[in-house]
Design a protein around this motif. Structure first.
Motif, mmCIF file in Angstrom:
data_model
loop_
_atom_site.group_PDB
_atom_site.id
_atom_site.type_symbol
_atom_site.label_atom_id
_atom_site.label_comp_id
_atom_site.label_asym_id
_atom_site.label_seq_id
_atom_site.Cartn_x
_atom_site.Cartn_y
_atom_site.Cartn_z
ATOM 1 N N PHE A 1 16.830 16.897 -1.013
ATOM 2 C CA PHE A 1 16.085 15.895 -0.244
ATOM 3 C C PHE A 1 15.905 16.341 1.210
ATOM 4 C CE2 PHE A 1 17.246 12.065 -3.210
ATOM 5 C CZ PHE A 1 16.400 12.585 -4.174
ATOM 6 N N SER A 2 16.902 17.019 1.773
ATOM 7 C CA SER A 2 16.768 17.499 3.156
ATOM 8 C C SER A 2 15.653 18.533 3.251
ATOM 9 C CB SER A 2 18.065 18.135 3.649
ATOM 10 O OG SER A 2 19.134 17.270 3.457
ATOM 11 N N LEU A 3 15.642 19.473 2.294
ATOM 12 C CA LEU A 3 14.591 20.499 2.289
ATOM 13 C C LEU A 3 13.226 19.847 2.145
ATOM 14 C CD1 LEU A 3 16.190 23.178 -0.067
ATOM 15 C CD2 LEU A 3 15.469 23.563 2.293
ATOM 16 N N LEU A 4 13.138 18.908 1.201
ATOM 17 C CA LEU A 4 11.863 18.235 0.949
ATOM 18 C C LEU A 4 11.403 17.499 2.199
ATOM 19 C CD1 LEU A 4 9.696 17.447 -1.156
ATOM 20 C CD2 LEU A 4 11.071 15.426 -1.668
ATOM 21 N N PHE A 5 12.313 16.762 2.831
ATOM 22 C CA PHE A 5 11.905 15.963 3.984
ATOM 23 C C PHE A 5 11.527 16.846 5.176
ATOM 24 C CE2 PHE A 5 12.411 13.425 7.814
ATOM 25 C CZ PHE A 5 11.505 12.421 7.512
ATOM 26 N N ALA A 6 12.283 17.932 5.393
ATOM 27 C CA ALA A 6 11.974 18.827 6.521
ATOM 28 C C ALA A 6 10.564 19.405 6.354
ATOM 29 C CB ALA A 6 13.012 19.938 6.602
ATOM 30 N N GLY A 7 10.262 19.870 5.138
ATOM 31 C CA GLY A 7 8.932 20.427 4.883
ATOM 32 C C GLY A 7 7.854 19.373 5.033
ATOM 33 N N PHE A 8 8.130 18.191 4.512
ATOM 34 C CA PHE A 8 7.161 17.088 4.552
ATOM 35 C C PHE A 8 6.844 16.706 6.002
ATOM 36 C CE2 PHE A 8 6.453 12.382 4.381
ATOM 37 C CZ PHE A 8 5.237 12.407 3.714
ATOM 38 N N ALA A 9 7.893 16.615 6.836
ATOM 39 C CA ALA A 9 7.697 16.242 8.244
ATOM 40 C C ALA A 9 6.814 17.279 8.942
ATOM 41 C CB ALA A 9 9.048 16.121 8.935
ATOM 42 N N LEU A 10 7.044 18.551 8.618
ATOM 43 C CA LEU A 10 6.235 19.621 9.222
ATOM 44 C C LEU A 10 4.784 19.500 8.751
ATOM 45 C CD1 LEU A 10 6.559 22.031 11.073
ATOM 46 C CD2 LEU A 10 7.142 23.438 9.097
ATOM 47 N N TYR A 11 4.609 19.239 7.462
ATOM 48 C CA TYR A 11 3.251 19.074 6.906
ATOM 49 C C TYR A 11 2.496 17.961 7.636
ATOM 50 C CZ TYR A 11 -0.489 17.715 3.736
ATOM 51 O OH TYR A 11 -1.719 17.363 3.222
ATOM 52 N N LEU A 12 3.183 16.834 7.882
ATOM 53 C CA LEU A 12 2.513 15.714 8.563
ATOM 54 C C LEU A 12 2.107 16.101 9.988
ATOM 55 C CD1 LEU A 12 4.562 12.552 7.486
ATOM 56 C CD2 LEU A 12 2.391 13.393 6.561
ATOM 57 N N ARG A 13 2.874 17.004 10.617
ATOM 58 C CA ARG A 13 2.556 17.422 11.986
ATOM 59 C C ARG A 13 1.340 18.341 12.040
ATOM 60 N NH1 ARG A 13 7.293 19.596 15.619
ATOM 61 N NH2 ARG A 13 5.413 20.176 16.756
ATOM 62 N N VAL A 14 1.192 19.199 11.029
ATOM 63 C CA VAL A 14 0.109 20.197 11.099
ATOM 64 C C VAL A 14 -1.170 19.745 10.395
ATOM 65 C CG1 VAL A 14 1.719 22.127 11.377
ATOM 66 C CG2 VAL A 14 0.903 21.524 9.068
ATOM 67 N N THR A 15 -1.154 18.548 9.820
ATOM 68 C CA THR A 15 -2.377 18.017 9.208
ATOM 69 C C THR A 15 -2.608 16.604 9.746
ATOM 70 O OG1 THR A 15 -1.158 17.064 7.329
ATOM 71 C CG2 THR A 15 -2.006 19.288 7.043
ATOM 72 N N ARG A 16 -3.855 16.124 9.580
ATOM 73 C CA ARG A 16 -4.081 14.713 9.922
ATOM 74 C C ARG A 16 -5.003 14.070 8.896
ATOM 75 N NH1 ARG A 16 -8.913 14.440 13.607
ATOM 76 N NH2 ARG A 16 -9.425 16.603 14.069
ATOM 77 N N ALA A 17 -4.911 12.752 8.825
ATOM 78 C CA ALA A 17 -5.649 12.017 7.793
ATOM 79 C C ALA A 17 -7.139 12.003 8.093
ATOM 80 C CB ALA A 17 -5.108 10.601 7.711
ATOM 81 N N LYS A 18 -7.924 12.132 7.021
ATOM 82 C CA LYS A 18 -9.371 11.961 7.159
ATOM 83 C C LYS A 18 -9.732 10.494 7.039
ATOM 84 C CE LYS A 18 -10.691 16.189 4.690
ATOM 85 N NZ LYS A 18 -11.328 16.628 3.427
ATOM 86 N N ASN A 19 -8.905 9.741 6.367
ATOM 87 C CA ASN A 19 -9.199 8.331 6.083
ATOM 88 C C ASN A 19 -7.891 7.594 5.796
ATOM 89 O OD1 ASN A 19 -8.496 9.166 3.461
ATOM 90 N ND2 ASN A 19 -10.623 9.718 3.024
ATOM 91 N N LEU A 20 -8.037 6.340 5.427
ATOM 92 C CA LEU A 20 -6.850 5.506 5.189
ATOM 93 C C LEU A 20 -5.977 6.076 4.067
ATOM 94 C CD1 LEU A 20 -5.384 2.848 5.929
ATOM 95 C CD2 LEU A 20 -6.723 1.729 4.133
ATOM 96 N N VAL A 21 -6.628 6.548 3.007
ATOM 97 C CA VAL A 21 -5.879 7.106 1.878
ATOM 98 C C VAL A 21 -5.033 8.292 2.357
ATOM 99 C CG1 VAL A 21 -6.041 8.125 -0.439
ATOM 100 C CG2 VAL A 21 -7.667 6.364 0.253
ATOM 101 N N GLY A 22 -5.609 9.090 3.239
ATOM 102 C CA GLY A 22 -4.899 10.261 3.757
ATOM 103 C C GLY A 22 -3.679 9.886 4.587
ATOM 104 N N ARG A 23 -3.685 8.685 5.143
ATOM 105 C CA ARG A 23 -2.516 8.216 5.902
ATOM 106 C C ARG A 23 -1.410 7.734 4.963
ATOM 107 N NH1 ARG A 23 -5.712 6.561 10.219
ATOM 108 N NH2 ARG A 23 -6.119 4.471 9.416
#
Ligand SMILES: [Zn+2]
Length: 220
Positions: free
Chosen positions: A142-164
């Motif tokens: 879970f730590s590995l998953l969350f660390a990667g996920f947090a980084l992913y959210l930083r380097v991408t942004r939502a195009k729309n509500l679904v993306g958020r």
């Protein structure tokens, strides 16, 4: 290891923003996708021994073509080359990231597997055995998953509500998948276990594609 492998997949998005997330999700589980098909068809072998480790009941005693060190390297280089040949010239760098993603599987498995990862086919086997302590193995995943996920959210942004919203739903689906996987009754047969594993990895890859459709690189 199961969902922990997706930590490096999410994180790899920061190294190569042109590589779709679904491709990275497939890359980090590529050797397990093959493993499922191989054990179902008797090419590699596994025994089901209830309580074999604290985390699962799989005695993975023969997997030279997917989980030996040279095999893992070969899958990594092969997948990286296929991507680099197929990708447009300016995106070829992505091939190196794909290769790293594929090889990350072996490194992550090394942490949790009991010694069943051969250094070469027929050679000594390694594995640090964190599976013998389920709470610790789960915390690591879970730590590995969350660390990667947090980084992913930083380097991408939502195009729309679904993306958020979708990445969070997806994240919690992965957490739930880990729980379901752990509490499921033992499979009726090795073939069933193998095909179910491969089908699960492909389904998760498809769900990752929804992130690609609804989000874009933060700097674009
Ligand atoms: Zn594996």
């Amino acid at each position: 290891m199961f969902v922990g492998h997706y930590g490096p997949a999410f994180a790899a998005k920061s190294l190569a923003r042109s590589v779709p997330l679904w491709t990275l999700f497939l890359a980090v589980q590529l050797v397990d996708v093959a493993w499922g098909v191989f054990v179902a068809n008797g090419i590699e072998h596994v025994r089901i021994i209830p309580g074999f480790t604290d985390s699962n009941s799989l005695d993975l005693y023969d997997m030279p073509l997917t989980h030996s060190l040279p095999a893992a390297l070969a899958w990594a280089v092969g997948a990286g080359l296929v991507y680099a040949i197929w990708a447009p010239r300016e995106k070829r760098r992505g091939g190196a990231v794909i290769a790293l993603a594929v090889f990350s599987h072996w490194i992550m498995d090394l942490l949790v597997h009991v010694p069943d990862l051969a250094l070469w086919p027929g050679g000594p086997k390694v594995g640090l055995g964190l599976w013998n302590n389920y709470p610790l193995a789960l915390a690591l995943e879970f730590s590995l998953l969350f660390a990667g996920f947090a980084l992913y959210l930083r380097v991408t942004r939502a195009k729309n509500l679904v993306g958020r919203i979708w990445p969070w739903i997806f994240f919690f689906l992965l957490i739930a998948a880990e729980q379901v996987n752990h509490s499921m009754p033992l499979p009726d047969s090795i073939a069933q276990a193998g095909y179910m594993a491969t089908a699960t990895f492909i389904l998760i890859t498809a769900l990752a594609a929804i992130c690609d459709i609804t989000r874009k690189p933060a700097d674009s």
